[in-house]
Design an enzyme around this catalytic site. Structure first.
Site, PDB file in Angstrom:
ATOM      1  N   SER A 102       0.744  -1.327   0.046  1.00 37.50           N
ATOM      2  CA  SER A 102      -0.006  -0.178  -0.388  1.00 37.50           C
ATOM      3  C   SER A 102       1.090   1.029   0.176  1.00 37.50           C
ATOM      4  O   SER A 102       1.079   1.674  -1.214  1.00 37.50           O
ATOM      5  CB  SER A 102      -0.669  -0.210   1.462  1.00 37.50           C
ATOM      6  OG  SER A 102      -1.710   1.524   1.362  1.00 37.50           O
ATOM      7  N   ASP A 241      -2.440   5.550  -3.783  1.00 36.75           N
ATOM      8  CA  ASP A 241      -1.446   5.359  -3.054  1.00 36.75           C
ATOM      9  C   ASP A 241      -0.405   4.232  -4.397  1.00 36.75           C
ATOM     10  O   ASP A 241      -1.602   4.358  -5.391  1.00 36.75           O
ATOM     11  CB  ASP A 241      -1.487   5.038  -1.781  1.00 36.75           C
ATOM     12  CG  ASP A 241      -3.109   4.011  -1.687  1.00 36.75           C
ATOM     13  OD1 ASP A 241      -3.481   3.610  -2.589  1.00 36.75           O
ATOM     14  OD2 ASP A 241      -2.551   3.295  -0.698  1.00 36.75           O
ATOM     15  N   ASP A 243      -1.519   1.723  -4.067  1.00 33.90           N
ATOM     16  CA  ASP A 243      -2.166   0.363  -4.504  1.00 33.90           C
ATOM     17  C   ASP A 243      -3.206   0.937  -4.929  1.00 33.90           C
ATOM     18  O   ASP A 243      -4.202   0.156  -5.574  1.00 33.90           O
ATOM     19  CB  ASP A 243      -2.079  -1.211  -3.704  1.00 33.90           C
ATOM     20  CG  ASP A 243      -2.600  -0.487  -2.800  1.00 33.90           C
ATOM     21  OD1 ASP A 243      -2.865   0.694  -2.191  1.00 33.90           O
ATOM     22  OD2 ASP A 243      -3.379  -1.604  -2.007  1.00 33.90           O
ATOM     23  N   ASP A 245      -5.707   2.093  -3.630  1.00 35.44           N
ATOM     24  CA  ASP A 245      -7.142   1.710  -2.669  1.00 35.44           C
ATOM     25  C   ASP A 245      -7.475   3.365  -1.728  1.00 35.44           C
ATOM     26  O   ASP A 245      -8.122   2.979  -1.564  1.00 35.44           O
ATOM     27  CB  ASP A 245      -6.855   0.587  -1.804  1.00 35.44           C
ATOM     28  CG  ASP A 245      -6.142   0.201  -1.174  1.00 35.44           C
ATOM     29  OD1 ASP A 245      -5.249   1.640  -0.861  1.00 35.44           O
ATOM     30  OD2 ASP A 245      -6.265  -1.017  -0.928  1.00 35.44           O
TER      31      ASP A 245
END
Length: 446
Positions: A102, A241, A243, A245
């Site tokens: 992340s 960010d 990833d 999400d």
């Protein structure tokens, strides 16, 4: 029962240090594969990743594990976490995997698992997989070993999905949008989706090299985005960010707008058009008290959960809400997906700005947040500073002091040995003093 490997968002750690090693990734593939091999059909797992250098290593190890227990593997390449969740469903897969840490630095990595319904796994499923990781897993017979293949059009499928969430009667023509992809998983799909909807796109954080993910870019480092928005005369900036999400927005003046303001904007917009389910939204204990007061003034409610988007989603599903998220920018819109989706949330924000025909600074600043301060205190792994009597006494005194005029939230991080201390209230000086006293007590006990 406490989980051994899984934290609040999958398994995560420093690459090549347990548990984030190739050997562990292979065990996870074998264990998760064995857990989801049910029935006599050909079983399938889809695997996506962000742009970290270690993604290659972990991807190959996971493939070895899954194929060893008879699962076929579909490799998606660099793609956002919500895309993996969506494709798990649409490809009728038995399991989905996202390799990402992340918003963490590149040296960290992680493994997130999704069930066949596209939702993150339950605690019970994770405990069962942990037991298999530490036990013996039956391997497939030689003729039943799985195959692996790469899908080349995964990005296009996700772009189409994300665009389908944008209102049919709107276009982004004439709007200059800066998008910061954090040199991460959305570096190709986010600029493409915005361009296809008509926006004039200025893209930053779109040159991943394996080591620069989240480095001075992305939702946790919005300064570059703010500077670029102002310098380019853009109408708005959006930051994802690693990833993708998570979403943070910057208005035309370069001012950062957090997840609380974004959730308020989306929820009130949905309510105005009769689309809001549940009569409010779901957020965590970290969301500002100003959000709660703002929603109440609109006749809307706020349900609070523990920290972590999985807990937000659980409450949304249990109570019938379709908007929820975190102050940090995880925003879940269950009409469109099963997990947080930074790009889909951004498209809802852009739609609200377009509909209003007003600057982002006017549309998106919905309330004045109360003074809120969050500080982190590191402690030695294995320590339990929150159990010390001196810390408990300090916390009790702070709660009494803020009773009726503010809030206090103290919790250990789910991914690192850190105690997070947050307080908010009408008096900024009082809030700071309370946080500092508790941090000092935690340090002394650590």
């Amino acid at each position: 029962m406490a989980r051994k490997y899984f934290g609040t968002d999958g398994i995560r750690g420093l690459t090549n240090i347990a548990p984030m090693t190739a050997a562990m990734a292979m065990k996870v593939g074998m264990a998760a594969g064995a857990y989801f091999v049910r029935g006599d059909h050909r079983h399938r797992v889809v695997i996506g990743k962000d742009t970290r250098l270690s993604g290659y290593m972990l991807e190959n190890a996971l493939v070895a594990g899954f194929t060893a227990v008879g699962m076929d593997v579909v490799l998606l390449g660099p793609l956002p976490t919500p895309a993996v969740a969506m494709l798990t469903q649409s490809m009728r897969a038995d399991l989905g995997v996202m390799i990402s840490a992340s918003h963490n630095p590149y040296a960290d990595n992680g493994i997130k698992l999704f069930g066949p319904d596209g939702y993150k796994l339950s605690d019970e499923a994770e405990l069962a997989i942990e037991a298999l990781i530490d036990g013996d897993v039956a391997l497939a017979a030689a003729g039943d070993i799985g195959r692996a293949r790469r899908v080349e059009d995964a990005r296009g499928r996700y772009i189409h999905f994300a665009k389908s969430s944008f209102p049919d009667d709107l276009r982004l023509d004439g709007m200059k949008v800066v998008v910061d992809c954090a040199n991460g998983a959305a570096y190709q799909v986010a600029p493409s989706a915005l361009w296809e909807l008509g926006a004039q796109v200025v893209a930053i954080g779109v040159e991943p090299n394996g080591k620069n993910i989240n480095h001075r870019v992305g939702s946790t480092a919005p300064q570059t985005l703010s500077e670029t928005v102002v310098a380019s005369g853009a109408a708005i900036g959006i930051a994802l960010d690693g990833d993708a999400d998570r979403l943070i927005v910057v208005d035309e003046n370069g001012r950062v707008i957090d997840g609380d303001q974004l959730m308020a904007t989306i929820a009130t917009g949905f309510a105005r058009r009769g689309k809001l389910a549940g009569g409010g939204l779901v957020a965590t204990v970290m969301s500002n008290l100003g959000l709660e007061r703002h929603l109440s003034a609109q006749g809307l409610g706020l349900v609070r959960t523990g920290v972590g988007d999985r807990y937000v989603l659980e409450a949304m599903r249990a109570r019938g809400y379709n908007v929820g998220g975190e102050q940090s920018g995880h925003i879940i819109l269950s009409d469109y997906g099963t997990t947080g989706d930074g790009l889909v949330a951004a498209l809802q924000i852009l739609a609200e700005v377009k509909r209003a025909g007003a600057p982002a600074s006017d549309v998106l600043h919905r309330f004045e947040p109360l003074p809120q301060l969050l500080k982190n205190v590191k402690y030695a792994r294995g320590g339990k500073p929150l159990e010390a009597a001196s810390v408990r006494d300090t916390i009790a005194a702070a709660e009494a002091e803020l009773s009726g005029i503010g809030r206090l939230v103290i919790r250990p991080s789910g991914t690192e040995p850190v105690i997070r201390v947050m307080a908010e209230g009408d008096d900024a000086a009082q809030v700071e003093a309370v946080v500092d006293r508790i941090c000092d007590a935690v340090r002394a006990a650590a």
